[in-house]
Design an enzyme around this catalytic site. Structure first.
Site, mmCIF file in Angstrom:
data_model
loop_
_atom_site.group_PDB
_atom_site.id
_atom_site.type_symbol
_atom_site.label_atom_id
_atom_site.label_comp_id
_atom_site.label_asym_id
_atom_site.label_seq_id
_atom_site.Cartn_x
_atom_site.Cartn_y
_atom_site.Cartn_z
ATOM 1 N N HIS A 53 0.578 -1.087 -0.220
ATOM 2 C CA HIS A 53 0.030 0.517 0.422
ATOM 3 C C HIS A 53 0.742 1.126 0.283
ATOM 4 O O HIS A 53 1.291 1.341 0.719
ATOM 5 C CB HIS A 53 -0.837 0.214 1.484
ATOM 6 C CG HIS A 53 -2.404 1.245 1.588
ATOM 7 N ND1 HIS A 53 -3.355 1.147 1.073
ATOM 8 C CD2 HIS A 53 -2.032 2.272 0.930
ATOM 9 C CE1 HIS A 53 -4.311 2.006 0.921
ATOM 10 N NE2 HIS A 53 -3.464 3.222 1.189
ATOM 11 N N HIS A 55 1.426 5.632 -1.912
ATOM 12 C CA HIS A 55 0.983 6.422 -3.072
ATOM 13 C C HIS A 55 2.116 6.707 -3.778
ATOM 14 O O HIS A 55 2.141 7.919 -3.491
ATOM 15 C CB HIS A 55 -0.222 7.266 -2.352
ATOM 16 C CG HIS A 55 -1.242 6.836 -1.587
ATOM 17 N ND1 HIS A 55 -2.398 6.940 -2.146
ATOM 18 C CD2 HIS A 55 -1.597 6.231 -0.731
ATOM 19 C CE1 HIS A 55 -3.349 6.201 -1.398
ATOM 20 N NE2 HIS A 55 -3.152 6.279 -0.426
ATOM 21 N N GLN A 148 -9.207 9.856 -4.729
ATOM 22 C CA GLN A 148 -9.584 10.554 -3.277
ATOM 23 C C GLN A 148 -10.248 11.438 -3.080
ATOM 24 O O GLN A 148 -10.163 11.447 -1.805
ATOM 25 C CB GLN A 148 -7.249 11.473 -3.997
ATOM 26 C CG GLN A 148 -6.990 12.076 -2.449
ATOM 27 C CD GLN A 148 -6.237 11.832 -1.690
ATOM 28 O OE1 GLN A 148 -5.715 10.943 -2.092
ATOM 29 N NE2 GLN A 148 -7.727 11.565 -0.803
ATOM 30 N N HIS A 206 -9.928 2.020 -0.072
ATOM 31 C CA HIS A 206 -9.737 2.856 1.563
ATOM 32 C C HIS A 206 -10.503 2.842 2.366
ATOM 33 O O HIS A 206 -11.362 3.844 1.812
ATOM 34 C CB HIS A 206 -8.610 4.575 0.901
ATOM 35 C CG HIS A 206 -7.496 4.842 0.344
ATOM 36 N ND1 HIS A 206 -7.238 3.874 -0.155
ATOM 37 C CD2 HIS A 206 -6.642 5.125 1.203
ATOM 38 C CE1 HIS A 206 -5.414 3.951 0.006
ATOM 39 N NE2 HIS A 206 -5.444 4.842 0.742
ATOM 40 N N GLU A 209 -10.903 5.049 7.518
ATOM 41 C CA GLU A 209 -9.635 5.816 7.867
ATOM 42 C C GLU A 209 -9.987 6.824 8.198
ATOM 43 O O GLU A 209 -9.854 8.079 7.796
ATOM 44 C CB GLU A 209 -8.689 6.017 6.735
ATOM 45 C CG GLU A 209 -7.129 6.552 6.635
ATOM 46 C CD GLU A 209 -6.505 6.894 5.941
ATOM 47 O OE1 GLU A 209 -7.067 6.581 4.538
ATOM 48 O OE2 GLU A 209 -4.958 6.546 6.224
ATOM 49 N N ASP A 305 2.464 3.926 2.550
ATOM 50 C CA ASP A 305 1.431 4.849 3.051
ATOM 51 C C ASP A 305 1.625 5.656 1.468
ATOM 52 O O ASP A 305 1.527 6.165 0.890
ATOM 53 C CB ASP A 305 0.704 4.907 3.480
ATOM 54 C CG ASP A 305 -0.726 4.715 3.264
ATOM 55 O OD1 ASP A 305 -1.247 5.369 2.280
ATOM 56 O OD2 ASP A 305 -1.359 5.722 4.477
ATOM 57 N N TRP A 311 0.293 14.189 3.756
ATOM 58 C CA TRP A 311 0.367 12.846 4.775
ATOM 59 C C TRP A 311 1.441 12.128 5.704
ATOM 60 O O TRP A 311 1.046 11.732 6.278
ATOM 61 C CB TRP A 311 -0.780 11.899 4.424
ATOM 62 C CG TRP A 311 -1.762 12.196 3.248
ATOM 63 C CD1 TRP A 311 -2.779 12.218 3.601
ATOM 64 C CD2 TRP A 311 -1.918 12.117 1.962
ATOM 65 N NE1 TRP A 311 -3.789 12.807 2.829
ATOM 66 C CE2 TRP A 311 -3.198 12.530 1.721
ATOM 67 C CE3 TRP A 311 -1.235 12.599 1.109
ATOM 68 C CZ2 TRP A 311 -3.908 12.763 0.459
ATOM 69 C CZ3 TRP A 311 -1.897 12.831 -0.455
ATOM 70 C CH2 TRP A 311 -2.640 13.119 -0.649
#
Ligand SMILES: [Zn+2]
Length: 409
Positions: A53, A55, A148, A206, A209, A305, A311
């Site tokens: 996982h 991005h 997203q 997702h 979360e 992630d 993030w």
């Protein structure tokens, strides 16, 4: 080629590789005339690490154009929306090329990346699709169409998902906890489940979360997976709301999760950073119930992630750090739990990615493996052992010198 004297699942062995596949595994193999020999020096071999996982489209964008000052998931989404306006194919490819090489140096050879498709131009997706082909000899990249900013809450969201399918993504995502309403959340999951059933693609959502105990996208996702027979093709990522579910609800949910056969990905480093932000004290850790899911026989893997993006301002892509932190956060530091914990970023992750016989140190399978500067996973994890060699189809693709420290007293 023979890789001599390595430790595999606790035993000393040799590996023979020919034409890119493992042809023999066992102790004391005898080299044929002219056969290349690589000395293993009693080091640990594992199948390659798997990033289940991440991005990649947002890597190395932290602070551009503005930093995430609150440290929350939702400010991260706002900062990314600003950065997204500046994306070009060349920009995405340059950043991802750098990060993929860094991941490779840590022994990663398989990556599932989520790519934001709430962008009418689908710039990042086009860049990642090109990279998936260009890098396929050294890195297997799976691409998830990740909405997203929502599927039902973003203008044209469903059409963008369909367009992503047409362009050739591997999996479909969703973000039910970010949709405007509970109804939109359910509708987005139904849409994705049906599109996946039709197209034969995988699903990675997702899912929940958020620290809201009322966020229950997971029960819808698991029910659709069960009813449509999608099972192991489906993954629920994050599921941090599960941290806050009451135990009575969780006990009921666990039955459904087991019946559904879906996979889970937890991102323990980033979620301990992002979650609990609306709490005063006590502050929730906001990591899903990895121990309970694992004990129930459900497949869980760990992911990084984010690397230096809105993030997560830090991160290297070294999955050892993710496992190390993950075991602490989930209170899984029992001796046996540590000993096989690489599975969160090896075999469990392979199941999440549906790699099947493309993965694993077995005769007849592609000779993809890593050699660590330690004799056991226990030591490799604790001492942050480097990956001295990463082999892809029998070819050395990264090499790192072991760290040698001298104490001068
Ligand atoms: Zn994510």
């Amino acid at each position: 080629m023979i890789v001599r004297d390595v430790r595999l699942e606790g035993a000393a062995t040799d590996l023979r590789v020919a034409d890119g596949v493992f042809t023999e595994i066992g102790p004391d193999l005898v080299a044929t005339p002219g056969e290349e020999i690589v000395e293993g020096h009693g080091r640990l071999v594992l199948p390659p690490f798997i990033e289940s996982h991440i991005h990649l489209d947002s890597v190395l964008t932290a602070g551009d154009p503005e930093p995430n000052r609150s440290g929350t998931l939702f400010e991260g989404i706002e900062r990314w929306a600003q950065r997204k306006e500046k994306l070009t194919v060349a920009d995405v490819k340059e950043r991802v090329n750098r990060v993929v090489r860094q991941q490779a140096s840590f022994g990663v050879q398989f990556v599932r990346t989520h790519v934001d498709v709430t962008d009418p131009s689908l710039t990042a997706l086009r860049a990642l699709l090109e990279l998936r082909d260009e890098l396929s000899d050294v890195m297997t990249i799976q691409i998830v169409a990740f909405p997203q900013e929502g599927i039902c809450s973003f203008p044209g969201g469903k059409d963008l998902m369909r367009e992503a399918v047409g362009l050739g993504v591997d999996a479909l995502g969703a973000i039910p906890h970010f949709e405007f309403t509970r109804e939109y959340a359910v509708d987005s999951l139904n849409f994705v489940a049906e599109l996946a059933a039709e197209s034969g693609l995988l699903i990675d959502v997702h899912c929940d979360e958020i620290d809201d105990e009322a966020s229950r996208g997971l029960e819808t996702l698991a029910t659709r997976a069960y009813e449509l027979g999608l099972g192991g093709r489906v993954t629920a990522s994050h599921t941090t709301a599960m941290h806050s579910y009451n135990n009575a609800y969780f006990t009921r949910l666990l039955r459904l999760l087991t019946m559904s056969g879906i996979n889970f990905v937890s991102n323990p480093v980033v979620n301990t950073h992002l979650q609990g932000r609306t709490d005063t004290y006590p502050k929730r850790r906001g990591v899903t119930r990895v121990k309970e899911l694992t004990e129930a026989g459900i497949n869980v893997s760990f992911g990084q992630d984010d690397i230096c993006d809105p993030w997560n301002p830090l991160g290297t892509g070294n999955l050892r750090d993710v496992v190390f932190t993950g075991l602490y956060v989930t209170q899984m530091l029992g001796h046996d739990q540590i000993a096989d914990s690489h599975r969160f970023v090896t075999t469990n992750a392979a199941r999440t990615l549906n790699l099947g016989e493309a993965y694993g140190i077995e005769v007849g399978r592609p000779a993809n493996f890593v050699v660590l500067d330690a004799g056991s996973w226990y030591d490799a994890l604790n001492w942050n052992a480097v990956v001295v060699g990463s082999y892809r189809a029998g070819r050395l693709i990264t090499r790192t010198e072991p760290v040698r420290r001298e104490v001068l007293f």
